[in-house]
Scaffold this active site. Sequence first.
Site, PDB file in Angstrom:
ATOM      1  N   SER A  41       0.823  -1.208   0.000  1.00 32.23           N
ATOM      2  CA  SER A  41       0.000   0.000   0.000  1.00 32.23           C
ATOM      3  C   SER A  41       0.863   1.267   0.000  1.00 32.23           C
ATOM      4  CB  SER A  41      -0.974  -0.050   1.182  1.00 32.23           C
ATOM      5  OG  SER A  41      -2.015   0.877   1.034  1.00 32.23           O
ATOM      6  N   ASP A 155      -5.567  -3.453  -2.723  1.00 33.65           N
ATOM      7  CA  ASP A 155      -4.582  -3.206  -1.670  1.00 33.65           C
ATOM      8  C   ASP A 155      -4.022  -4.487  -1.057  1.00 33.65           C
ATOM      9  OD1 ASP A 155      -3.413  -2.331   0.926  1.00 33.65           O
ATOM     10  OD2 ASP A 155      -4.327  -0.413   0.396  1.00 33.65           O
TER      11      ASP A 155
END
Length: 321
Positions: A41, A155
Amino acid sequence: MSKQKFALALGGGAARGWAHIGILRGLAEAGLEPEIVVGTSIGAIVGGHYAAGRLGMLEDFARELTRRRVFSFLDLSVSGSGLIAGQRLFARFEDHLSGLKIEDLQTRFAAIATDLSTGQEVWLRRGSVTDVVRASSAIPGIVKPVSLNGRWLVDGCLVNPVPVSVCRALGARIVVGVNLTSEFGRGGICIGDEEDDLAEEIISDEAPITRWNGRGAFQLLHRQLFGRDDGAPGITSVILNSFSIFHDRIARARLMGDPPDLLVTPDLADIGVLDFHRADEMIASGKASIEPHIPMIERQLNSPPPASVNTRLFAGRTSIT
């Protein structure tokens, strides 16, 4: 520099990820340069810039952010699979990383993403740095998923929030992990008196919000996204804070099975997951969190390597090559 391969596992945490910049700065000042960087991320965004030799450009960008500028990057989507298209923000990162491919970087780099169809963990080790960091940071429900090599990716925090295990698999002997979600503060951004200016900055992927129905439309959308006057959270805060709680629980479980040699947890208790405009504080906190551990890292790096290292893999891992 060392007798052993040194790696950083940079965890996710939305805005809190600017602390990674401070950690890398603290290591650099001590003459320590990781040979392997793996990020999830926001950790992938910072790690990708570092591996590409563009950390200074990202730091300048982060330090220049204000509440108003943060909102200027929100290209809100009225349709599709995410509240934010992400085009405006990643166009800025493309300016930093244009034309760079992971396989050409001097520092070995990988980013973690999640296959939305299968739930598998995907190790992104080849291809465009911009595409890879975008896929790794596509927060479900907030940022649109990214299509790479026939997969829809989101993510990486869903499966591996602090990717220590990937550092080990890539040959690291000394791994420093960075967990940004060990404490939670108040998420969100306080708008205050800047709302008038912000109304002109937030752009949808079709047209400026203020063209829909004037100021009233902006106020309605603002309350839905970032909370009402009575203190109730908006959609964005609910999703991001829920995601952070889930992320923290997954990180604890994964770190028990794949512990780093050192786990760094910067003091970010009062930093919300949307407080991107507080880069100065977070960078300082990151640097302060790593500095006391520099002597120990140096000792470990200069000690004889172990005779053998057992690399632990786990079910469900896939890799894009």
